[in-house]
Design a protein around this motif. Structure first.
Motif, PDB file in Angstrom:
ATOM      1  N   VAL A  82       2.517  18.683   1.307  1.00  0.00           N
ATOM      2  CA  VAL A  82       1.575  17.792   2.000  1.00  0.00           C
ATOM      3  C   VAL A  82       1.246  16.571   1.143  1.00  0.00           C
ATOM      4  N   THR A  83       0.967  16.783  -0.145  1.00  0.00           N
ATOM      5  CA  THR A  83       0.600  15.655  -1.008  1.00  0.00           C
ATOM      6  C   THR A  83       1.779  14.704  -1.237  1.00  0.00           C
ATOM      7  N   VAL A  84       2.993  15.269  -1.315  1.00  0.00           N
ATOM      8  CA  VAL A  84       4.171  14.404  -1.453  1.00  0.00           C
ATOM      9  C   VAL A  84       4.333  13.535  -0.216  1.00  0.00           C
ATOM     10  N   LEU A  85       4.186  14.139   0.958  1.00  0.00           N
ATOM     11  CA  LEU A  85       4.295  13.368   2.203  1.00  0.00           C
ATOM     12  C   LEU A  85       3.219  12.299   2.279  1.00  0.00           C
ATOM     13  N   LEU A  86       1.995  12.645   1.886  1.00  0.00           N
ATOM     14  CA  LEU A  86       0.906  11.673   1.928  1.00  0.00           C
ATOM     15  C   LEU A  86       1.168  10.506   0.976  1.00  0.00           C
ATOM     16  N   SER A  87       1.646  10.812  -0.241  1.00  0.00           N
ATOM     17  CA  SER A  87       1.879   9.741  -1.215  1.00  0.00           C
ATOM     18  C   SER A  87       2.999   8.816  -0.761  1.00  0.00           C
ATOM     19  N   LEU A  88       4.083   9.380  -0.223  1.00  0.00           N
ATOM     20  CA  LEU A  88       5.215   8.557   0.203  1.00  0.00           C
ATOM     21  C   LEU A  88       4.895   7.775   1.481  1.00  0.00           C
ATOM     22  N   ILE A  89       4.250   8.441   2.442  1.00  0.00           N
ATOM     23  CA  ILE A  89       3.891   7.757   3.688  1.00  0.00           C
ATOM     24  C   ILE A  89       2.844   6.689   3.427  1.00  0.00           C
ATOM     25  N   GLY A  90       1.834   7.028   2.604  1.00  0.00           N
ATOM     26  CA  GLY A  90       0.796   6.052   2.279  1.00  0.00           C
ATOM     27  C   GLY A  90       1.371   4.836   1.579  1.00  0.00           C
ATOM     28  N   ALA A  91       2.270   5.058   0.634  1.00  0.00           N
ATOM     29  CA  ALA A  91       2.900   3.934  -0.070  1.00  0.00           C
ATOM     30  C   ALA A  91       3.715   3.081   0.889  1.00  0.00           C
ATOM     31  N   GLY A  92       4.429   3.739   1.810  1.00  0.00           N
ATOM     32  CA  GLY A  92       5.209   2.988   2.789  1.00  0.00           C
ATOM     33  C   GLY A  92       4.327   2.154   3.705  1.00  0.00           C
ATOM     34  N   LEU A  93       3.172   2.694   4.111  1.00  0.00           N
ATOM     35  CA  LEU A  93       2.253   1.956   4.982  1.00  0.00           C
ATOM     36  C   LEU A  93       1.659   0.737   4.277  1.00  0.00           C
ATOM     37  N   VAL A  94       1.357   0.879   2.987  1.00  0.00           N
ATOM     38  CA  VAL A  94       0.808  -0.249   2.240  1.00  0.00           C
ATOM     39  C   VAL A  94       1.814  -1.393   2.167  1.00  0.00           C
ATOM     40  N   MET A  95       3.091  -1.077   2.121  1.00  0.00           N
ATOM     41  CA  MET A  95       4.114  -2.113   2.055  1.00  0.00           C
ATOM     42  C   MET A  95       4.213  -2.909   3.356  1.00  0.00           C
ATOM     43  N   THR A  96       3.678  -2.353   4.451  1.00  0.00           N
ATOM     44  CA  THR A  96       3.666  -3.076   5.727  1.00  0.00           C
ATOM     45  C   THR A  96       2.291  -3.690   5.919  1.00  0.00           C
ATOM     46  N   LYS A  97       2.217  -4.963   6.195  1.00  0.00           N
ATOM     47  CA  LYS A  97       0.925  -5.624   6.368  1.00  0.00           C
ATOM     48  C   LYS A  97       0.136  -5.055   7.544  1.00  0.00           C
ATOM     49  N   LYS A  98       0.846  -4.596   8.573  1.00  0.00           N
ATOM     50  CA  LYS A  98       0.181  -4.136   9.789  1.00  0.00           C
ATOM     51  C   LYS A  98      -0.649  -2.883   9.556  1.00  0.00           C
ATOM     52  N   TYR A  99      -0.146  -1.963   8.722  1.00  0.00           N
ATOM     53  CA  TYR A  99      -0.809  -0.671   8.534  1.00  0.00           C
ATOM     54  C   TYR A  99      -1.283  -0.460   7.099  1.00  0.00           C
ATOM     55  N   GLU A 100      -1.448  -1.532   6.342  1.00  0.00           N
ATOM     56  CA  GLU A 100      -1.800  -1.397   4.928  1.00  0.00           C
ATOM     57  C   GLU A 100      -3.173  -0.760   4.714  1.00  0.00           C
ATOM     58  N   VAL A 101      -4.100  -0.972   5.641  1.00  0.00           N
ATOM     59  CA  VAL A 101      -5.426  -0.377   5.502  1.00  0.00           C
ATOM     60  C   VAL A 101      -5.341   1.142   5.585  1.00  0.00           C
ATOM     61  N   TYR A 102      -4.581   1.648   6.568  1.00  0.00           N
ATOM     62  CA  TYR A 102      -4.441   3.100   6.707  1.00  0.00           C
ATOM     63  C   TYR A 102      -3.729   3.690   5.486  1.00  0.00           C
TER      64      TYR A 102
END
Length: 276
Positions: A82-102
């Motif tokens: 779960v934590t690996v998925l959260l870290s990778l998904i969260g990092a990917g979202l930050v790289m996109t301006k649209k979903y960087e807040v989430y």
């Protein structure tokens, strides 16, 4: 007394400062368009590295949770996935301006998890306080990222905060809080550097704290962090194949990549302006 010689020395110093400022201004104009994407990439780099490291060392990570917290293997494995998925998904979202807040919210939660689970055993050479300071520095960068996005959409700085009306003033205070958090890394390593670097670094830290000449002093602090990283977290210089050498190499690699992420936070701060 030789007042003429003193005036010439002052003129040379002024010319040097002016020349350096002109050069930095030119460099800033060239790299400014790339600053936001570079800042985001560096900011999330430690989370990509951490997620991949856990996957590659999954068995040893399960053993750690089992031996330190008495978790059954299935629960430890589930938490790690779960934590690996959260870290990778969260990092990917930050790289996109649209979903960087989430993505920022996800990674703030991940930092809290790391602090709770690993803070007491201090997985960095500077001890538990150093680990806390590093996490707070990263947290300051994510709070700033959230504030920038929300203000750009005409909302309050953070969810739950009332709209005080004067958003510019509120954001200035928020920038100050972020600057305080992001200089904590320097507070962590300055005592180990000795007198010379103490004298060199303290003025830069104070200038960043008050927002004085922020683009230039912020870049100067980024350079200080980079220099410290190369000199003190040189994981590639650790030779030997013993378990102790391997452990030290992993600790230094973790510190090196995390410092790069904190530098990304500083780049984000520099690009957001000096505040007031």
């Amino acid at each position: 007394m030789d007042f003429q010689g003193g005036r010439e020395s002052d003129d040379r110093a002024a010319d040097f400062v002016k020349s350096a400022t002109v050069r930095l201004t030119k460099i800033k104009k060239v790299v400014s368009p790339y600053f936001p994407i570079m800042a985001r990439f560096l900011l999330v780099l430690t989370f990509f590295e951490d997620g991949m490291r856990v996957l590659l060392e999954f068995a040893s990570q399960v053993y750690f949770l089992n031996s330190h917290y008495g978790m059954p293997n299935w629960l430890a494995g589930f938490i790690l996935i779960v934590t690996v998925l959260l870290s990778l998904i969260g990092a990917g979202l930050v790289m996109t301006k649209k979903y960087e807040v989430y993505g920022s919210y996800v990674l703030l939660g991940f930092l809290l998890y790391q602090q709770i689970m690993y803070g007491h055993i201090s997985p960095v050479n500077s001890g538990g306080v150093g680990f806390l300071f590093r996490n707070l520095s990263l947290a300051g960068a994510f709070f700033l990222l959230i504030a920038l996005k929300r203000l750009g959409e005409g909302r309050s700085v953070l969810p739950g905060l009332p709209d005080a009306g004067d958003r510019a003033t509120l954001f200035t205070y928020f920038q100050l809080a972020s600057r305080i958090l992001m200089v904590l890394l320097a507070v962590e390593f300055i005592p180990a550097w000795g007198g010379f670097w103490f004298v060199i670094t303290i003025p830069v830290i104070l200038c960043v704290l008050v927002g004085y000449k922020m683009p230039y002093t912020g870049i100067a602090l980024i350079c200080v962090y980079f220099l410290h990283n190369v000199l003190n977290s040189a994981f590639w210089s650790v030779g030997g194949g013993s378990l102790e050498d391997e452990y030290q190499r992993e600790i230094l690699k973790y510190e090196f990549v995390q410092t790069l992420s904190i530098m990304g936070g500083l780049m984000l701060l520099v690009s957001s302006g000096p505040g007031m």
